[in-house]
Design an enzyme around this catalytic site. Structure first.
Site: not given
Ligand code: GLP
Length: 261
Positions: A67, A135, A137, A142
């Site tokens: 990313d 979280n 990801h 996400e």
């Protein structure tokens, strides 16, 4: 899914690096998928030790980063172009031209993302290193990211921006968007090595490994992959209930490979 619980971050790195090196040895034409974040740093240090010792040669490998932030110029010290150059390309002696990071600064981000997806998929085999966000990801996928997602522009969640604000002067300067490989891009890898350490990852690890497979927890979608190897420290593993990971005994094993299953 193979899970190994190690004694701390450094041992996570040593054991995961041995696994990556052995997977690469078995897959001579494979690309290597590399991740940013603090989780894989000890793994990169251990891989760099193998390279320096002449036990691993990365000079012929192609690397793909997961990313990049949208809007950060590559020369910005916190762009993933810079982070990968610093932590991966130079220490592992990869040829810079063979290290690919999605662009976050071109006019047509969607077209660039599609081209990146094709480039990643042009390698039938890939050994993919990943971390996990608190979280759940993976990359910058996400919660709510689709299983079929490919490389694309995404909005970062407040939680992710807050977590990553430690690398920026303040929250306001953390980019709001990123380009990330999709879930299906990540699942296209032939081997996936997931590393996590610290108590802040414990809930995400439990949900990813033992929860239902769900797009609400992107890392849980790894359960459907045929070759995932997970390396955790005790803090990250503390909320696992039903999993029966192999826990490495306190004294580092002289032959770590022999202790895994
Ligand atoms: C970023 C990266 C992810 C990484 C995550 C966790 O959001 N895009 O690939 O897994 O951070 O970072 P850390 O390992 O520092 O906790």
């Amino acid at each position: 899914m193979m899970t190994v619980v190690a004694n701390g971050e450094q041992q996570v790195g040593t054991l995961a690096a041995a696994e990556v090196a052995s997977a690469l040895a078995k897959q001579p034409a494979a690309a290597i998928g590399v991740a940013t974040g603090s989780s894989p740093l000890s793994l990169y240090r251990s891989l760099a030790n193998l390279v320096r010792a002449g036990r691993l040669d990365m000079s012929g490998r192609t690397a793909f980063a997961l990313d990049e932030y949208v809007g950060l110029p590559p020369e910005h010290p916190e762009s993933y172009h810079s982070v990968i150059a610093r932590n991966v390309t130079r220490p592992l002696r990869l040829v810079p031209e063979n290290v690919h990071v999605p662009t976050g600064t071109t006019q047509d981000l969607a077209a660039a993302a599609r081209a990146y997806e094709q480039a990643v998929r042009s390698f039938p085999t890939r050994v993919q290193i990943i971390g996990i966000g608190s979280n759940g990801h993976i990359g910058f996928n996400e919660p709510g990211s689709q299983r079929s997602s490919q490389t694309r522009v995404v909005a970062l969640s407040d939680e992710t921006r807050a977590a990553n604000s430690r690398f920026f002067p303040d929250l306001a300067t953390v980019p709001t968007h990123a380009v990330t490989q999709g879930i299906s891009t990540i699942l296209h890898a032939s081997t996936i090595v997931l590393v996590a350490h610290g108590a802040t990852k414990a809930a995400a690890i439990a949900a990813a490994l033992e929860g239902a497979e769900s797009e609400a927890v992107p890392a849980s979608l790894l359960q459907s992959h045929h070759d995932v190897r997970v390396f955790l420290d005790r803090a990250a593993a503390q909320r696992l209930r039903n999993h029966s990971p192999h826990t490495i005994p306190n004294r580092p094993p002289s032959n770590p490979k022999a202790e895994q299953r």
